[in-house]
Scaffold this motif. Structure first.
Motif, PDB file in Angstrom:
ATOM      1  N   THR A  17      18.504  23.552   5.248  1.00 12.10           N
ATOM      2  CA  THR A  17      19.070  22.297   4.762  1.00 12.10           C
ATOM      3  C   THR A  17      19.904  21.638   5.855  1.00 12.10           C
ATOM      4  OG1 THR A  17      19.071  23.336   2.588  1.00 12.10           O
ATOM      5  CG2 THR A  17      20.184  21.245   2.740  1.00 12.10           C
ATOM      6  N   ALA A  18      19.408  21.766   7.078  1.00 11.23           N
ATOM      7  CA  ALA A  18      19.992  21.045   8.212  1.00 11.23           C
ATOM      8  C   ALA A  18      18.834  20.631   9.100  1.00 11.23           C
ATOM      9  CB  ALA A  18      20.960  21.940   8.976  1.00 11.23           C
ATOM     10  N   LEU A  19      18.886  19.429   9.602  1.00  9.75           N
ATOM     11  CA  LEU A  19      17.865  18.985  10.543  1.00  9.75           C
ATOM     12  C   LEU A  19      18.190  19.553  11.919  1.00  9.75           C
ATOM     13  CD1 LEU A  19      17.752  15.200   9.531  1.00  9.75           C
ATOM     14  CD2 LEU A  19      16.147  17.011   8.823  1.00  9.75           C
ATOM     15  N   ALA A  20      17.152  19.895  12.665  1.00  8.15           N
ATOM     16  CA  ALA A  20      17.367  20.292  14.058  1.00  8.15           C
ATOM     17  C   ALA A  20      18.129  19.184  14.776  1.00  8.15           C
ATOM     18  CB  ALA A  20      16.022  20.568  14.738  1.00  8.15           C
ATOM     19  N   ALA A  21      17.804  17.926  14.441  1.00  7.96           N
ATOM     20  CA  ALA A  21      18.463  16.792  15.102  1.00  7.96           C
ATOM     21  C   ALA A  21      19.970  16.794  14.858  1.00  7.96           C
ATOM     22  CB  ALA A  21      17.859  15.479  14.598  1.00  7.96           C
ATOM     23  N   GLN A  22      20.381  17.185  13.647  1.00  9.34           N
ATOM     24  CA  GLN A  22      21.823  17.236  13.349  1.00  9.34           C
ATOM     25  C   GLN A  22      22.517  18.310  14.185  1.00  9.34           C
ATOM     26  OE1 GLN A  22      21.120  17.761   8.982  1.00  9.34           O
ATOM     27  NE2 GLN A  22      22.951  16.507   8.784  1.00  9.34           N
ATOM     28  N   MET A  23      21.758  19.306  14.631  1.00 12.81           N
ATOM     29  CA  MET A  23      22.334  20.435  15.353  1.00 12.81           C
ATOM     30  C   MET A  23      22.269  20.235  16.870  1.00 12.81           C
ATOM     31  SD  MET A  23      23.591  22.513  13.261  1.00 12.81           S
ATOM     32  CE  MET A  23      23.846  21.667  11.720  1.00 12.81           C
ATOM     33  N   ASN A  24      21.851  19.050  17.283  1.00 11.51           N
ATOM     34  CA  ASN A  24      21.812  18.755  18.717  1.00 11.51           C
ATOM     35  C   ASN A  24      23.190  19.012  19.316  1.00 11.51           C
ATOM     36  OD1 ASN A  24      20.734  17.904  21.113  1.00 11.51           O
ATOM     37  ND2 ASN A  24      21.026  15.716  20.685  1.00 11.51           N
ATOM     38  N   GLY A  25      23.242  19.865  20.339  1.00 13.82           N
ATOM     39  CA  GLY A  25      24.515  20.167  20.995  1.00 13.82           C
ATOM     40  C   GLY A  25      25.277  21.317  20.364  1.00 13.82           C
ATOM     41  N   ALA A  26      24.771  21.854  19.252  1.00 12.15           N
ATOM     42  CA  ALA A  26      25.495  22.924  18.560  1.00 12.15           C
ATOM     43  C   ALA A  26      25.176  24.291  19.162  1.00 12.15           C
ATOM     44  CB  ALA A  26      25.138  22.922  17.075  1.00 12.15           C
ATOM     45  N   LYS A  27      26.030  25.244  18.848  1.00 16.31           N
ATOM     46  CA  LYS A  27      25.788  26.636  19.225  1.00 16.31           C
ATOM     47  C   LYS A  27      25.397  27.406  17.965  1.00 16.31           C
ATOM     48  CE  LYS A  27      28.880  27.069  23.206  1.00 16.31           C
ATOM     49  NZ  LYS A  27      29.463  25.694  23.239  1.00 16.31           N
TER      50      LYS A  27
END
Lengths: 265, 171
Positions: free
Chosen positions: B62-72
């Protein structure tokens, strides 16, 4: 999911421009409802405008008689915020009870109220405290914000920036979660704010609503005895596998009494 | 239109051109081949897909890869490296084995990622706190009892010094 474009603007202006220009664009906050909706193909937006990069939506500010929470504050941030715990503990407690830890790590207060899910917790607090919803265009009285099932007073190109809660003399929120989904079958928020009693219900109707007859009784005496004989009508209450309208009417009374008891402590 | 995402996964930088609708769990499983993260329900309920994003547990379905851009991101494959015991396991992995905290094992990656997130913020949780925390993780085999035992055992193991040296006795 149907295909869509994804854009993450850095300013409110950019976000609003994108949403204004395309009526099928949707703002994305925590995504805890929107993404499951998209996966079921119940919505088909052209673009998702991710609000996570907007600093203006991240504030928590204390006024002399109110506390303002930015729309993109996640439930975990609200639950752990020292100032919210100090000045508005009822909201921190409400946030701590939403969904599960992983949902609380993503979901936001602005997303919750903008979605107006009939079983969401925050709408009860907005009505129960008489909060003001601050958007990029205007201030909306919380009383006028929720207009029905999954619908609000927000217009195209209008996003919630923050919610301003008056500080109550006393307040409590008690819910009866569905044993499986953990969504509120019924949740009741009671408060005394600026000398007036307020009672708001979530989970039971198409959207959150107030109970004037209980408020009048609590105005006379803020005590369980004042409301224990009030009959709640089952008319218009939700019928679904988690509860019948009759059961929900009963639960409203029980949750209200528990909430008054907790608030009176 | 595909977009480029850059996500640090288990300490290593990764990047790919993905469709905006790509979920984080699909990015992990299909682009990176990290199939330890499971898709159980795909409706945000079961918790089999839990990973850590910037130190907090989230449901990767329930998270887009795009939302996680820059995340660890930390997945079950990378968890042990954050806190390895003598056998190269995370203490919670070892505790699941020792306490028989699984039967079919399908929910286990999510249970361990969820439980380890709890231990990051609460080093000594009570049974009640563990059960409350695991509300977002469903197991259809164990009845949860041994899972709770495993989290308690891991908490205890992690509170002890890693390399206890013999106490010097006074002469």
């Amino acid at each position: 999911m149907h295909a869509f474009e994804y854009i993450k603007p850095n300013t409110v202006w950019e976000a609003v421009d994108l949403l204004d220009a395309d009526e099928d664009a949707r703002p994305l906050a925590g995504g805890m409802t929107l993404l499951p909706t998209l996966k079921q193909r119940l919505a088909q937006p052209t673009q998702l405008v991710d609000l996570a990069g907007l600093e203006d939506l991240q504030i928590i500010s204390e006024g002399p008689s109110s506390l303002t929470i930015g729309a993109m504050k996640r439930h975990v941030q609200v639950a752990r915020s020292p100032s919210i715990n100090a000045f508005l503990p009822v909201i921190a407690h409400l946030a701590e009870g939403i969904g599960d830890p992983h949902v609380r790590n993503r979901g936001t207060i602005g997303g919750s109220i903008s979605n107006s899910d009939p079983a969401a917790d925050y709408p009860a607090a907005v009505l129960g405290l008489g909060a003001t919803v601050i958007t990029n265009r205007r201030e909306i009285d919380g009383q006028d914000f929720f207009t029905g099932l999954f619908s609000t007073a927000l217009e195209q190109g209008e996003i919630v920036m923050a919610i301003r809660f008056p500080l109550p003399e006393r307040a409590a929120y008690i819910k009866f979660p569905n044993p499986a989904s953990r969504y509120a079958a019924v949740g009741v928020f009671v408060a005394r704010v600026k000398g007036e009693a307020r009672v708001a219900v979530t989970g039971a109707g198409p959207c959150a609503f107030r109970l004037p007859q209980m408020e009048e009784a609590l105005d006379r005496s803020f005590a369980v005895e004042a409301i224990q004989d009030i009959e709640i009508s089952q008319e218009g209450l939700n019928a679904d596998p988690s509860a019948t309208p009759e059961y929900r009417a009963h639960l409203i009374g029980v949750m209200a009494r528990r909430a008054v008891e907790a608030a009176a402590r | 239109m595909p977009i480029k995402v850059e996500i640090t996964v288990n300490g290593a930088p990764t990047s790919a051109e993905v469709e905006p609708r790509t979920l984080l769990v699909h990015y992990l499983r299909e682009y990176l081949g990290l199939t330890g993260t499971h898709v159980g329900c795909d409706t945000t309920q079961c918790g089999a897909c839990v990973v850590h994003a910037d130190g907090r547990s989230i449901k990767s379905c329930t998270a887009l890869a795009a939302q996680m851009n820059g995340a660890k991101i930390t997945t079950i494959e990378g968890l042990a490296a954050t806190h390895p015991d003598a056998e190269g396991l995370h203490p919670l992995q070892a505790a699941f084995r020792d306490c028989h905290g699984l039967q079919c094992g399908f929910c286990t990656p999510g249970m361990i990622m969820s439980g380890s997130a709890l231990l990051l913020e609460n080093a000594d949780p009570t049974d009640h706190e563990i059960r409350d925390w695991l509300e977002g993780n469903i197991c259809r085999c164990t009845g949860y009892h041994n899972i709770v035992r495993a989290v308690k055992a891991a908490a205890s193991a992690m509170r002890e010094p890693k390399d206890p040296r013999p106490q010097e006795t006074a002469a």
